[in-house]
Design an enzyme around this catalytic site. Structure first.
Site, PDB file in Angstrom:
ATOM      1  N   LYS A  71      -1.630  -7.528  -2.219  1.00  0.00           N
ATOM      2  CA  LYS A  71      -1.482  -6.439  -3.183  1.00  0.00           C
ATOM      3  C   LYS A  71      -2.336  -6.611  -4.442  1.00  0.00           C
ATOM      4  O   LYS A  71      -2.695  -5.631  -5.102  1.00  0.00           O
ATOM      5  CB  LYS A  71      -0.016  -6.296  -3.584  1.00  0.00           C
ATOM      6  CG  LYS A  71       0.875  -5.682  -2.509  1.00  0.00           C
ATOM      7  CD  LYS A  71       0.659  -4.187  -2.401  1.00  0.00           C
ATOM      8  CE  LYS A  71       1.717  -3.524  -1.531  1.00  0.00           C
ATOM      9  NZ  LYS A  71       1.559  -2.057  -1.468  1.00  0.00           N
ATOM     10  N   SER A 322       0.497 -10.544   5.700  1.00  0.00           N
ATOM     11  CA  SER A 322       0.211  -9.840   4.448  1.00  0.00           C
ATOM     12  C   SER A 322       0.845 -10.430   3.193  1.00  0.00           C
ATOM     13  O   SER A 322       0.350 -10.211   2.091  1.00  0.00           O
ATOM     14  CB  SER A 322       0.624  -8.380   4.574  1.00  0.00           C
ATOM     15  OG  SER A 322       2.002  -8.265   4.871  1.00  0.00           O
TER      16      SER A 322
END
Length: 422
Positions: A71, A322
């Site tokens: 992110k 992720s």
């Protein structure tokens, strides 16, 4: 056509234009912005996941990224391109955790005030990690959608610049730099798997991959319990799910982004959905086989490996891990559930005559069957219909479901009627 339908048509047209006009140069510009900020995470080959999936698997460990997730890439790319006037106003966002830390990290680096709205249910590790990066944290609601609605109210009240976690072009371009690294490091890659929450990561990765290496397949992976992008693609429009209850809390999104919907529709080769048990199983395997820690959303791509098309068997596949921001209590609970699901832990209850030697008989059977007892509860009060019986509850370490069935048969053969607890 109703007024709402006309407005929706205009929005779709404008966002379709954004998709059509976005080029690989835009992704490379984002990569330049991130030089010296985002870590280039190196691919890790996995013999284990290669064997069980039939593909040649190379993991992209974005759980080792600064702030513990991909992110940061999108958040920094967005904030770094704000004007001086916009930076003075400060930024705000809503996030279940990883985008929050990405925005906080980027804002701290660039000297910008950051306010983060997070669901009240967010794991404490993510809340504290965000505060430690200098952001103001506002806890609100039971999930992302509640926190998002509240953040819009605060933005309107204070004039902050909004940094959307997924439905923003500059954010998804930053996320797309992950794909540039993959095609650079593994030039003969055949397919990439990317998790989907609201669709920003999948949009950026699919866009960058298809423009840089058009032959590479890109599949999004969603939790069955929060498959908002799959629902939107199937119905041909954005839909809102009634719930998004999943252990992959970073992807617990009820409504996909309008912009990300258009990107995914154009560039994704398909969407795979995975069950809660498949997610927890992938998490357990990653920990056991690679000694890497990830969160539920972080292992979605690994969980989706088994569901790739047969045409990719033997091909080079990169699942993106992720994120790895998960607190100890959560990871402990997930591991326990995964062990039970795989038949690695077995608990049963049995009523025994209240006389010496009965417990020893059960223990001997378990020993003969090579089961390791990890918990034992011997309780006379649990049996209300007889003073001459006690209830024994046993928890064992086992190998698999076949091993459990052998134990059950051995106990029954010796006259013990058991009830399985789990």
């Amino acid at each position: 056509m109703s007024k709402e339908e006309q407005q929706e048509k205009v929005v779709k047209k404008s966002e379709a234009d954004v998709v059509a006009n976005t080029t690989i140069a835009d992704v490379y510009k984002a990569a330049q912005q991130l030089e010296g900020v985002a870590r280039h995470t190196e691919l890790v080959h996995s013999d284990f996941f290669s064997e069980i999936s039939g593909c040649d698997v190379y993991m992209k460990p974005e759980n080792l990224q600064h702030t513990g997730a991909f992110k940061l890439r999108g958040a920094y790319n967005k904030i770094s391109q704000l004007s001086e006037e916009e930076r003075k106003r400060g930024v705000i966002t809503a996030s279940a955790g990883n985008h929050a830390q990405g925005v906080a990290y980027a804002a701290q680096k660039l000297g910008v005030k950051a306010v983060i709205c997070m669901p009240a249910t967010t794991p404490i590790l993510k809340v504290e990690g965000t505060k430690a990066l200098g952001a103001e944290v506002v806890l609100f609601g039971d999930g992302f959608d509640d926190a998002y609605a509240h953040s819009l109210e605060l933005q309107k009240k204070h004039g902050y610049v909004y940094v959307h976690p997924f439905n923003d072009l500059q954010v998804l371009l930053g996320q797309g730099t992950t794909a540039l690294e993959i095609v650079q490091d593994l030039k003969d890659v055949d397919a990439i798997l990317v998790p989907i929450g609201g669709g920003g990561f999948a949009s950026g990765v699919a866009l960058a991959t298809k423009l840089a290496a058009p032959h590479v397949k890109v599949y999004g992976v969603e939790p069955e319990n929060a498959a908002c992008m799959q629902a939107a693609q199937q119905q041909g429009k954005i839909v809102t799910l009634s719930s998004a209850d999943t252990v992959a809390d970073g992807c617990a999104v009820k409504t996909a982004g309008t912009l990300t919907y258009e990107f995914c529709k154009k560039y994704l080769d398909g969407i795979i959905t995975v069950s809660e048990m498949e997610i927890m199983g992938a998490l357990l395997s990653l920990i056991e086989k690679h000694k890497l820690i990830a969160e539920g959303a972080g292992v979605l791509a690994l969980a989706g490996l088994d569901k790739l098309p047969e045409s990719l068997k033997g091909k080079k596949v990169v699942p993106i891990v992720s994120g790895g921001n998960i607190d100890i209590s959560t990871i402990s609970a997930l591991i326990d559930k995964a062990l039970i699901a795989r038949g690695r832990v077995f608990a049963f209850a049995v009523q025994l005559p209240d006389k010496p030697g009965q417990l020893l008989k059960v223990a001997q059977i378990l020993t003969d069957e090579n089961a390791n007892v990890i918990k034992l509860d011997h309780n006379q009060a649990m049996v209300t219909d007889s003073f001459k019986k006690v209830q024994l509850t046993v928890t064992c370490e086992t190998h698999n479901e076949e091993h459990i069935q052998r134990i059950v048969k051995a106990l029954e053969k010796n006259g013990f009627e058991i009830s399985r607890v789990y």
